[in-house]
Motif scaffolding. Sequence first.
Motif, PDB file in Angstrom:
ATOM      1  N   ASP A 146       0.869  -1.175   0.000  1.00 45.55           N
ATOM      2  CA  ASP A 146       0.000   0.000   0.000  1.00 45.55           C
ATOM      3  C   ASP A 146       0.907   1.225   0.000  1.00 45.55           C
ATOM      4  O   ASP A 146       1.622   1.483   0.971  1.00 45.55           O
ATOM      5  CB  ASP A 146      -0.901  -0.011   1.237  1.00 45.55           C
ATOM      6  N   HIS A 147       0.896   1.989  -1.086  1.00 51.06           N
ATOM      7  CA  HIS A 147       1.771   3.141  -1.202  1.00 51.06           C
ATOM      8  C   HIS A 147       1.472   4.222  -0.172  1.00 51.06           C
ATOM      9  O   HIS A 147       2.302   5.112   0.058  1.00 51.06           O
ATOM     10  CB  HIS A 147       1.678   3.732  -2.616  1.00 51.06           C
ATOM     11  N   ASP A 148       0.317   4.140   0.462  1.00 53.69           N
ATOM     12  CA  ASP A 148      -0.060   5.141   1.468  1.00 53.69           C
ATOM     13  C   ASP A 148       0.146   4.653   2.893  1.00 53.69           C
ATOM     14  O   ASP A 148      -0.207   5.354   3.841  1.00 53.69           O
ATOM     15  CB  ASP A 148      -1.537   5.548   1.281  1.00 53.69           C
ATOM     16  N   ASP A 149       0.684   3.444   3.062  1.00 55.69           N
ATOM     17  CA  ASP A 149       0.832   2.874   4.395  1.00 55.69           C
ATOM     18  C   ASP A 149       2.299   2.548   4.651  1.00 55.69           C
ATOM     19  O   ASP A 149       2.876   1.668   3.997  1.00 55.69           O
ATOM     20  CB  ASP A 149      -0.010   1.603   4.524  1.00 55.69           C
ATOM     21  N   PRO A 150       2.942   3.223   5.604  1.00 53.77           N
ATOM     22  CA  PRO A 150       4.358   2.973   5.885  1.00 53.77           C
ATOM     23  C   PRO A 150       4.662   1.536   6.296  1.00 53.77           C
ATOM     24  O   PRO A 150       5.794   1.076   6.157  1.00 53.77           O
ATOM     25  CB  PRO A 150       4.667   3.946   7.030  1.00 53.77           C
ATOM     26  N   SER A 152       3.958  -1.070   4.855  1.00 51.72           N
ATOM     27  CA  SER A 152       4.322  -1.894   3.707  1.00 51.72           C
ATOM     28  C   SER A 152       5.829  -1.969   3.518  1.00 51.72           C
ATOM     29  O   SER A 152       6.348  -2.959   3.003  1.00 51.72           O
ATOM     30  CB  SER A 152       3.672  -1.340   2.431  1.00 51.72           C
ATOM     31  N   GLY A 181      -4.929  -1.190  -1.167  1.00 51.57           N
ATOM     32  CA  GLY A 181      -5.303   0.098  -0.604  1.00 51.57           C
ATOM     33  C   GLY A 181      -6.537  -0.063   0.242  1.00 51.57           C
ATOM     34  O   GLY A 181      -7.134  -1.147   0.292  1.00 51.57           O
ATOM     35  N   ARG A 182      -6.909   0.996   0.929  1.00 49.03           N
ATOM     36  CA  ARG A 182      -8.092   0.937   1.797  1.00 49.03           C
ATOM     37  C   ARG A 182      -9.270   1.644   1.147  1.00 49.03           C
ATOM     38  O   ARG A 182      -9.129   2.748   0.622  1.00 49.03           O
ATOM     39  CB  ARG A 182      -7.792   1.554   3.164  1.00 49.03           C
ATOM     40  N   GLU A 183     -10.415   0.992   1.192  1.00 44.38           N
ATOM     41  CA  GLU A 183     -11.682   1.568   0.739  1.00 44.38           C
ATOM     42  C   GLU A 183     -12.680   1.425   1.878  1.00 44.38           C
ATOM     43  O   GLU A 183     -12.946   0.311   2.322  1.00 44.38           O
ATOM     44  CB  GLU A 183     -12.197   0.857  -0.506  1.00 44.38           C
TER      45      GLU A 183
END
Length: 292
Positions: A146-150, A152, A181-183
């Motif tokens: 997840d590019h938005d979650d460190p 990863s 990603g998260r939805e």
Amino acid sequence: MSITIPDLVTVRALHPEAIAEAAARRTRRPLVGPTGRLMIVAADHPARGALGAGDRRLAMANRADLLERLCVALSRPGVDGVLATADILEDLLLLGVLEDRVVMGSLNRGGLAGASFEMDDRFTGHRPEDIERLRFDAGKLLLRIDHDDPGSLETLATAAGAVDAMASRRLPLFVEPFISGREAGEVRNDLGAEAVTRSIAIASGLGGTSAYTWLKLPVTRDPDDMAQVLETSTLPAVLLGGEVGKDQEAAYERWRKALRLPTVQGMVVGRSLLYPAEGDVETAVDTAVGLL
């Protein structure tokens, strides 16, 4: 086979050394057999808290029922082995159903389903030294990015270390990569062609060698994209089964098309076969084997 949980509990309580003894005397086989194809049944979901199958939220929570289903699946012609965590594999060892079967240990189950730390997928399962010590045949790791979650980044670094540790023991490691990603607060895996392509490229380059790395891949949202997607790597690949769907025939058709591609060597399928939406385990497994 009738699974008697009290018998397993008694052995575990009074003779825990029986697990190592069963592992030591287990008859092994090559990873890829005479058919040149692999059919592995997966059951490592419970350790991540993912107990659902279809609309049954706790389907995999009944251990006796799960073991019964696994024993049926492993008894079917064309099934090569099983992927699971230590507790399940050790139950199967004690039941004596892993003779001449491929046994794959699951390395990381720390990214619990639905947890705030789900993407920080710590390695809480088998270690490479455990797989070697127990004479198992391969390992598997889940690599969600997840590019938005460190979190990863830590998963990536640990995954690279696992690739190196398994390769140093000449043990195959199946890497299951996703761009995620998260939805609405839930982790979703992107099955679009571009996302799957990127995940393959990232997974293929992990570690100091890819000599013992296999890929465990989903069929893309549009199955017609798979041929181009799989041009991303020369690593051998197996298809994963995914969630239990209501239209199993459509899933079979997606698998059938992808299995024709040159890098695809087989399938690793779990809930779709162990808890089929329609029919029984035998029928579902035999149908999947027939696709190979």
